[in-house]
Design an enzyme around this catalytic site. Structure first.
Site, PDB file in Angstrom:
ATOM      1  N   ALA A  11      86.829 -80.361 -66.688  1.00 58.64           N
ATOM      2  CA  ALA A  11      86.588 -79.313 -67.679  1.00 58.64           C
ATOM      3  C   ALA A  11      85.707 -79.827 -68.826  1.00 58.64           C
ATOM      4  O   ALA A  11      84.656 -79.262 -69.124  1.00 58.64           O
ATOM      5  CB  ALA A  11      87.927 -78.789 -68.197  1.00 58.64           C
ATOM      6  N   VAL A  12      86.124 -80.922 -69.449  1.00 59.75           N
ATOM      7  CA  VAL A  12      85.381 -81.448 -70.599  1.00 59.75           C
ATOM      8  C   VAL A  12      84.150 -82.240 -70.143  1.00 59.75           C
ATOM      9  O   VAL A  12      83.025 -82.005 -70.609  1.00 59.75           O
ATOM     10  CB  VAL A  12      86.301 -82.334 -71.469  1.00 59.75           C
ATOM     11  CG1 VAL A  12      85.504 -83.176 -72.438  1.00 59.75           C
ATOM     12  CG2 VAL A  12      87.274 -81.456 -72.241  1.00 59.75           C
ATOM     13  N   GLY A  13      84.354 -83.173 -69.219  1.00 59.50           N
ATOM     14  CA  GLY A  13      83.238 -84.011 -68.753  1.00 59.50           C
ATOM     15  C   GLY A  13      82.150 -83.177 -68.100  1.00 59.50           C
ATOM     16  O   GLY A  13      80.949 -83.432 -68.301  1.00 59.50           O
ATOM     17  N   ASN A  98      92.265 -86.677 -75.299  1.00 62.42           N
ATOM     18  CA  ASN A  98      93.242 -86.320 -76.313  1.00 62.42           C
ATOM     19  C   ASN A  98      94.165 -87.508 -76.567  1.00 62.42           C
ATOM     20  O   ASN A  98      94.185 -88.469 -75.800  1.00 62.42           O
ATOM     21  CB  ASN A  98      94.041 -85.098 -75.864  1.00 62.42           C
ATOM     22  CG  ASN A  98      93.296 -83.802 -76.175  1.00 62.42           C
ATOM     23  OD1 ASN A  98      92.695 -83.668 -77.245  1.00 62.42           O
ATOM     24  ND2 ASN A  98      93.335 -82.860 -75.247  1.00 62.42           N
ATOM     25  N   LYS A 175      94.244 -83.559 -84.356  1.00 64.60           N
ATOM     26  CA  LYS A 175      94.071 -82.982 -83.003  1.00 64.60           C
ATOM     27  C   LYS A 175      95.367 -83.123 -82.206  1.00 64.60           C
ATOM     28  O   LYS A 175      95.729 -82.227 -81.435  1.00 64.60           O
ATOM     29  CB  LYS A 175      92.895 -83.666 -82.291  1.00 64.60           C
ATOM     30  CG  LYS A 175      92.603 -83.114 -80.893  1.00 64.60           C
ATOM     31  CD  LYS A 175      91.975 -81.729 -80.915  1.00 64.60           C
ATOM     32  CE  LYS A 175      92.159 -80.945 -79.626  1.00 64.60           C
ATOM     33  NZ  LYS A 175      91.529 -81.471 -78.450  1.00 64.60           N
ATOM     34  N   ASN A 179      97.621 -80.473 -80.020  1.00 60.31           N
ATOM     35  CA  ASN A 179      97.959 -80.716 -78.608  1.00 60.31           C
ATOM     36  C   ASN A 179      99.461 -80.825 -78.352  1.00 60.31           C
ATOM     37  O   ASN A 179      99.937 -80.392 -77.308  1.00 60.31           O
ATOM     38  CB  ASN A 179      97.257 -81.978 -78.092  1.00 60.31           C
ATOM     39  CG  ASN A 179      95.773 -81.774 -77.890  1.00 60.31           C
ATOM     40  OD1 ASN A 179      94.972 -82.580 -78.313  1.00 60.31           O
ATOM     41  ND2 ASN A 179      95.395 -80.672 -77.267  1.00 60.31           N
ATOM     42  N   SER A 244      94.881 -77.967 -71.387  1.00 54.56           N
ATOM     43  CA  SER A 244      94.743 -78.852 -70.219  1.00 54.56           C
ATOM     44  C   SER A 244      96.085 -79.379 -69.708  1.00 54.56           C
ATOM     45  O   SER A 244      96.208 -79.696 -68.518  1.00 54.56           O
ATOM     46  CB  SER A 244      93.778 -79.997 -70.523  1.00 54.56           C
ATOM     47  OG  SER A 244      94.201 -80.751 -71.624  1.00 54.56           O
ATOM     48  N   GLU A 256      99.516 -85.318 -69.032  1.00 52.78           N
ATOM     49  CA  GLU A 256      99.293 -86.328 -70.077  1.00 52.78           C
ATOM     50  C   GLU A 256     100.441 -86.263 -71.102  1.00 52.78           C
ATOM     51  O   GLU A 256     100.217 -86.302 -72.311  1.00 52.78           O
ATOM     52  CB  GLU A 256      97.954 -86.064 -70.772  1.00 52.78           C
ATOM     53  CG  GLU A 256      96.741 -86.352 -69.913  1.00 52.78           C
ATOM     54  CD  GLU A 256      95.441 -86.116 -70.674  1.00 52.78           C
ATOM     55  OE1 GLU A 256      95.278 -85.017 -71.255  1.00 52.78           O
ATOM     56  OE2 GLU A 256      94.607 -87.025 -70.694  1.00 52.78           O
TER      57      GLU A 256
HETATM   58  N1  NDP Z   1      90.239 -79.115 -71.030  1.00 55.25           N
HETATM   59  C1  NDP Z   1      90.141 -79.041 -72.354  1.00 55.25           C
HETATM   60  O1  NDP Z   1      89.946 -77.951 -72.900  1.00 55.25           O
HETATM   61  C2  NDP Z   1      90.224 -80.244 -73.205  1.00 55.25           C
HETATM   62  C3  NDP Z   1      90.641 -81.466 -72.706  1.00 55.25           C
HETATM   63  N2  NDP Z   1      90.667 -82.566 -73.527  1.00 55.25           N
HETATM   64  C4  NDP Z   1      91.022 -83.885 -73.028  1.00 55.25           C
HETATM   65  O2  NDP Z   1      89.906 -84.367 -72.278  1.00 55.25           O
HETATM   66  C5  NDP Z   1      90.346 -85.227 -71.223  1.00 55.25           C
HETATM   67  C6  NDP Z   1      89.852 -84.650 -69.905  1.00 55.25           C
HETATM   68  O3  NDP Z   1      90.494 -83.409 -69.705  1.00 55.25           O
HETATM   69  P1  NDP Z   1      89.939 -82.276 -68.730  1.00 55.25           P
HETATM   70  O4  NDP Z   1      88.471 -82.285 -68.704  1.00 55.25           O
HETATM   71  O5  NDP Z   1      90.648 -81.035 -69.079  1.00 55.25           O
HETATM   72  O6  NDP Z   1      90.484 -82.823 -67.346  1.00 55.25           O
HETATM   73  P2  NDP Z   1      90.141 -82.334 -65.860  1.00 55.25           P
HETATM   74  O7  NDP Z   1      91.381 -82.551 -65.064  1.00 55.25           O
HETATM   75  O8  NDP Z   1      89.524 -80.977 -65.859  1.00 55.25           O
HETATM   76  O9  NDP Z   1      89.029 -83.361 -65.419  1.00 55.25           O
HETATM   77  C7  NDP Z   1      89.283 -84.697 -65.143  1.00 55.25           C
HETATM   78  C8  NDP Z   1      88.313 -85.088 -64.064  1.00 55.25           C
HETATM   79  O10 NDP Z   1      88.489 -86.483 -63.776  1.00 55.25           O
HETATM   80  C9  NDP Z   1      88.284 -86.626 -62.389  1.00 55.25           C
HETATM   81  N3  NDP Z   1      88.796 -87.909 -61.947  1.00 55.25           N
HETATM   82  C10 NDP Z   1      90.074 -88.362 -61.845  1.00 55.25           C
HETATM   83  N4  NDP Z   1      90.108 -89.619 -61.390  1.00 55.25           N
HETATM   84  C11 NDP Z   1      88.816 -89.976 -61.188  1.00 55.25           C
HETATM   85  C12 NDP Z   1      88.190 -91.145 -60.723  1.00 55.25           C
HETATM   86  N5  NDP Z   1      88.897 -92.231 -60.359  1.00 55.25           N
HETATM   87  N6  NDP Z   1      86.854 -91.162 -60.619  1.00 55.25           N
HETATM   88  C13 NDP Z   1      86.109 -90.081 -60.976  1.00 55.25           C
HETATM   89  N7  NDP Z   1      86.635 -88.950 -61.436  1.00 55.25           N
HETATM   90  C14 NDP Z   1      87.976 -88.892 -61.542  1.00 55.25           C
HETATM   91  C15 NDP Z   1      89.012 -85.435 -61.801  1.00 55.25           C
HETATM   92  O11 NDP Z   1      88.622 -85.274 -60.456  1.00 55.25           O
HETATM   93  P3  NDP Z   1      89.207 -84.148 -59.474  1.00 55.25           P
HETATM   94  O12 NDP Z   1      88.149 -83.081 -59.495  1.00 55.25           O
HETATM   95  O13 NDP Z   1      89.350 -84.823 -58.164  1.00 55.25           O
HETATM   96  O14 NDP Z   1      90.511 -83.684 -60.063  1.00 55.25           O
HETATM   97  C16 NDP Z   1      88.527 -84.336 -62.741  1.00 55.25           C
HETATM   98  O15 NDP Z   1      87.280 -83.824 -62.315  1.00 55.25           O
HETATM   99  C17 NDP Z   1      91.878 -85.252 -71.327  1.00 55.25           C
HETATM  100  O16 NDP Z   1      92.292 -86.364 -72.085  1.00 55.25           O
HETATM  101  C18 NDP Z   1      92.202 -83.946 -72.070  1.00 55.25           C
HETATM  102  O17 NDP Z   1      93.440 -84.033 -72.763  1.00 55.25           O
HETATM  103  C19 NDP Z   1      90.248 -82.500 -74.830  1.00 55.25           C
HETATM  104  C20 NDP Z   1      89.829 -81.319 -75.358  1.00 55.25           C
HETATM  105  C21 NDP Z   1      89.806 -80.091 -74.612  1.00 55.25           C
HETATM  106  C1  KPL Z   2      93.866 -77.153 -76.954  1.00 55.05           C
HETATM  107  C2  KPL Z   2      92.555 -77.673 -76.446  1.00 55.05           C
HETATM  108  C3  KPL Z   2      91.891 -76.656 -75.554  1.00 55.05           C
HETATM  109  C4  KPL Z   2      91.642 -77.802 -77.641  1.00 55.05           C
HETATM  110  O1  KPL Z   2      90.383 -78.284 -77.360  1.00 55.05           O
HETATM  111  C5  KPL Z   2      92.786 -79.007 -75.792  1.00 55.05           C
HETATM  112  O2  KPL Z   2      92.634 -80.013 -76.414  1.00 55.05           O
HETATM  113  C6  KPL Z   2      93.266 -79.127 -74.399  1.00 55.05           C
HETATM  114  O3  KPL Z   2      93.260 -78.144 -73.639  1.00 55.05           O
HETATM  115  O4  KPL Z   2      93.680 -80.232 -74.028  1.00 55.05           O
END
Ligand code: NDP
Ligand code: KPL
Length: 290
Positions: A11-13, A98, A175, A179, A244, A256
């Site tokens: 989602a984020v990456g 996070n 933050k 969370n 998330s 997490e």
């Molecule tokens: N979603 C949000 O709105 C927000 C999230 N965050 C934080 O950001 C961080 C990421 O969250 P989020 O983006 O939601 O997570 P996601 O689960 O959407 O994405 C994580 C990604 O990492 C991949 N992954 C896992 N292991 C590996 C590996 N060994 N090699 C390569 N890729 C790998 C997963 O692959 P696969 O596709 O196989 O699952 C998935 O695509 C967390 O710490 C979250 O708390 C912070 C702000 C907002």
């Molecule tokens: C609450 C939110 C969407 C804020 O960016 C977040 O950090 C998450 O989904 O892990």
């Protein structure tokens, strides 16, 4: 050409990789566990797509200028092999996660001068590999200092604000306050709109009050009305927003929990601060997942 790798384009990456790839001066590689053809992100500015290089293994990769770590905290182990391939003498590693322990797992492996913790507030949800809904443009905050200015330059042509902050500890705990309340959504499996229910909101406030007490003991400057600010934020969000932690539980993935609620209990114990609300949600969500 600036070489950028994003480990974990979920989602984020995936959102960041798609935005960074819009700049023709950026050579973007995404390091995936589950491959996809291209990134498709519904953003507040409209849909964007990107076709970065998709790496399914570290084999054949060489050091880049910037690495963004966007895997979940529970996937840290799998992240390390990528770092071995991508990090050279001049590589800066930015940890987008996070929690308040961003860099801890990478210290000793990456030089401190080249390791940047980042607090991210970009609400994003993934419906399939490479397919993401970015709900707000949002921001990323990193400590002012080495690498910060150069990092900000990467985002100048995106709607994402990269802010340099003097007091990163405070920003990370603020933050975390948001969370830790999100555990209520994961417990009841209902999106942000549940904060309009006064009973649920009061449980969220209890979680945040403990976070404020522990965060202050850790040196964060947190205001008394942070619990109410958090509830106001949830109520102002799209009621269908899924955080998330909730997304992980709904998908049957690990959660997490330790990084978002367990850390409040752990650090609270060090300072002699009681954290029964956070201990309870950790226990219940762990039991639900076992
Ligand atoms: N979603 C949000 O709105 C927000 C999230 N965050 C934080 O950001 C961080 C990421 O969250 P989020 O983006 O939601 O997570 P996601 O689960 O959407 O994405 C994580 C990604 O990492 C991949 N992954 C896992 N292991 C590996 C590996 N060994 N090699 C390569 N890729 C790998 C997963 O692959 P696969 O596709 O196989 O699952 C998935 O695509 C967390 O710490 C979250 O708390 C912070 C702000 C907002
Ligand atoms: C609450 C939110 C969407 C804020 O960016 C977040 O950090 C998450 O989904 O892990």
């Amino acid at each position: 050409m600036t070489r950028i790798a994003v480990i974990g384009p979920g989602a984020v990456g995936g959102t960041l990789a798609a935005w960074l790839a819009q700049n023709p001066g950026h050579d973007v590689t995404v390091c995936v566990r589950t491959p996809f053809e291209r990134l498709e992100v519904e953003t507040p500015e409209g849909p964007i797509t990107a076709s970065p290089r998709v790496a399914t293994s570290p084999e054949g990769l060489s050091p880049v200028d910037w690495v963004f770590v966007a895997t979940k905290t529970y996937d840290t182990q799998g992240t390390m092999a990528w770092l071995d391939a991508l990090v050279g003498f001049d590589t800066t590693v930015v940890v987008l996660r996070n929690g308040v322990e961003h860099t801890a797992p990478f210290e000793g492996r990456i030089a401190q001068t080249h390791l940047v913790p980042a607090v991210v507030d970009i609400p994003a949800e993934r419906s399939a590999p490479g397919k993401i809904l970015q709900r707000r443009n949002g921001w990323i905050k990193v400590p002012a200092g080495y690498a910060g200015g150069a990092l900000a330059m990467l985002f100048v042509e995106t709607p994402i604000q990269l802010q340099l902050v003097d007091d990163f500890t405070t920003e990370a705990w603020k933050k975390l306050a948001l969370n830790c309340a999100g555990a209520v959504n994961a417990l009841v499996l209902k999106p942000a709109g549940i904060a309009h229910d006064e009973g649920a909101a009061e449980v969220m406030r209890s979680l945040v009050r403990e976070c404020v007490a522990v965060g202050r003991a850790e040196g964060a400057d947190l205001s008394d009305d942070l619990p109410d600010q958090v509830i106001a934020g949830y109520r102002a969000a799209d009621p269908g927003s899924v955080n998330s932690l909730h997304a992980d539980r709904a998908a049957g993935r690990p959660m997490e929990l330790d990084a978002r609620n367990g850390v409040i209990v752990r650090r609270g114990a060090v300072h002699g601060i009681a954290t029964p609300a956070n201990a309870m949600v950790v226990a219940l969500l762990s039991a639900a997942a076992s």
